[in-house]
Design a protein around this motif. Structure first.
Motif, PDB file in Angstrom:
ATOM      1  N   SER A  11       0.811  -1.212   0.000  1.00 36.41           N
ATOM      2  CA  SER A  11       0.000   0.000   0.000  1.00 36.41           C
ATOM      3  C   SER A  11       0.843   1.260   0.000  1.00 36.41           C
ATOM      4  O   SER A  11       0.322   2.345  -0.209  1.00 36.41           O
ATOM      5  N   LEU A  39      -5.429   5.312   5.452  1.00 32.16           N
ATOM      6  CA  LEU A  39      -5.733   3.883   5.531  1.00 32.16           C
ATOM      7  C   LEU A  39      -4.796   3.087   4.629  1.00 32.16           C
ATOM      8  O   LEU A  39      -4.455   1.940   4.923  1.00 32.16           O
ATOM      9  N   TYR A  43      -3.261  -0.554   5.762  1.00 29.92           N
ATOM     10  CA  TYR A  43      -3.837  -1.820   5.350  1.00 29.92           C
ATOM     11  C   TYR A  43      -3.307  -2.300   4.007  1.00 29.92           C
ATOM     12  O   TYR A  43      -2.727  -1.545   3.245  1.00 29.92           O
ATOM     13  N   THR A  45      -3.410  -3.455   0.207  1.00 28.91           N
ATOM     14  CA  THR A  45      -4.192  -3.186  -0.997  1.00 28.91           C
ATOM     15  C   THR A  45      -4.708  -4.512  -1.543  1.00 28.91           C
ATOM     16  O   THR A  45      -4.158  -5.569  -1.266  1.00 28.91           O
ATOM     17  N   PHE A 226     -10.145   0.389  -2.985  1.00 23.48           N
ATOM     18  CA  PHE A 226      -9.392   0.230  -1.749  1.00 23.48           C
ATOM     19  C   PHE A 226     -10.094   0.936  -0.592  1.00 23.48           C
ATOM     20  O   PHE A 226     -10.164   0.414   0.523  1.00 23.48           O
ATOM     21  N   ALA A 230     -10.945  -0.866   2.863  1.00 24.98           N
ATOM     22  CA  ALA A 230     -10.174  -0.371   4.000  1.00 24.98           C
ATOM     23  C   ALA A 230     -11.078   0.222   5.077  1.00 24.98           C
ATOM     24  O   ALA A 230     -10.827   0.035   6.280  1.00 24.98           O
ATOM     25  N   GLN A 233     -12.526  -2.573   7.057  1.00 26.55           N
ATOM     26  CA  GLN A 233     -11.533  -3.084   8.003  1.00 26.55           C
ATOM     27  C   GLN A 233     -11.384  -2.134   9.189  1.00 26.55           C
ATOM     28  O   GLN A 233     -11.338  -2.547  10.351  1.00 26.55           O
TER      29      GLN A 233
END
Length: 278
Positions: A11, A39, A43, A45, A226, A230, A233
């Motif tokens: 990422s 983000l 996190y 990708t 993404f 993200a 998450q």
């Protein structure tokens, strides 16, 4: 298609393994892009596109009004019985590489039993079969539907999907993103809807479609997919509906500096839906 995470965080964050940065909060053009870029430092990708369109549609329907923990076994059991391959053959079930054709001819009570872990299984099984029959009639099966989703005008695809029984905006957008690989598509689920309004990225009383419009306006097309995964998450880890991390500790949330905390009242230890503050 595997959901296993890659060996490196690609990422662009500090764990990026020397990869060039894709996300840079310092150069973001909007606050929503800044949030997505932050983000992106946290996190993994994902790769968007490439999933079979009808399977993606089925998987999203199975996930409606239930958790991933409940819908994943239902998806796995459905694919083992109707998706063809060695597992299905060894069980003596339908041998077909065209999931739409297999499900168009499926026995509804049998399908309902197969997906029972997902909840609302009678309703979902009826919808899945009806969609399969329509896809076979209009596109000749799974391959034709894949080509339509991937190659046709995105607005035409979305309009067609929304015309299908049981397919709402989030389901249509997930198919466009995960099967079609379309940029600029930002599906809005319950996490995205809550967090975008809580952070002030969309009006506090915005419905799902209004949140989508704001995010697709303010987040570059290449980052929308993404951003969707993200934020989900982030919602699970930090910004839950009833117990966001900032409620007990303002420094516990990595996005604290970008959030308006709409509907979150740490002093009173209380959380309400952002719409209640509008």
């Amino acid at each position: 298609m595997t959901d296993k995470e890659p060996a490196e965080n690609i990422s662009g964050g500090t764990a990026g393994g020397g990869q060039s940065a894709t996300f840079d909060p310092e150069t973001a053009g909007t606050r929503a892009e800044t949030v997505v870029d932050r983000l992106g430092e946290m996190y993994w990708t994902k790769t968007y596109g490439g999933r079979d369109a009808y399977e993606c549609l089925v998987r999203t329907i199975l996930s409606q009004n239930t958790s991933d923990k409940a819908s994943q076994p239902a998806h796995d059991d459905l694919m083992a019985r109707y998706g063809g391959g060695e597992d299905a053959n060894s069980e003596g079930d339908i041998d077909s590489t065209d999931l739409a054709r297999a499900l168009a001819d499926a026995d509804q009570p049998e399908l309902a039993e197969t997906i029972s872990s997902a909840g609302l299984y009678n309703q979902k099984s009826e919808r899945i079969i009806a969609l399969a029959q329509r896809i076979c009639e209009e596109y000749g099966g799974e391959a034709g539907f894949d080509a339509f989703v991937r190659d046709s005008d995105p607005e035409a695809v979305r309009s067609t999907l929304l015309d299908m029984n049981g397919v709402g905006p989030k389901t249509a957008d997930c198919v466009l993103l995960f099967a079609g690989g379309r940029g600029g598509v930002f599906p809005v689920d319950t996490h995205v809807h809550r967090i975008a309004r809580r952070m002030g990225l969309a009006p506090a009383d915005a419905d799902h479609e209004t949140v989508r419009a704001y995010l697709e306006r303010d987040v570059p097309a290449a980052k929308c997919g993404f951003g969707h995964t993200a934020i989900i998450q982030f919602g699970r880890e930090y910004c839950s509906a009833r117990k966001p991390a900032c409620l007990d500790d303002p420094d516990a949330c990595p996005l604290a500096g970008h959030c308006d905390q709409i509907g979150v009242y740490p002093a009173a230890d209380d959380v309400v839906d952002p719409s209640e503050t509008a």
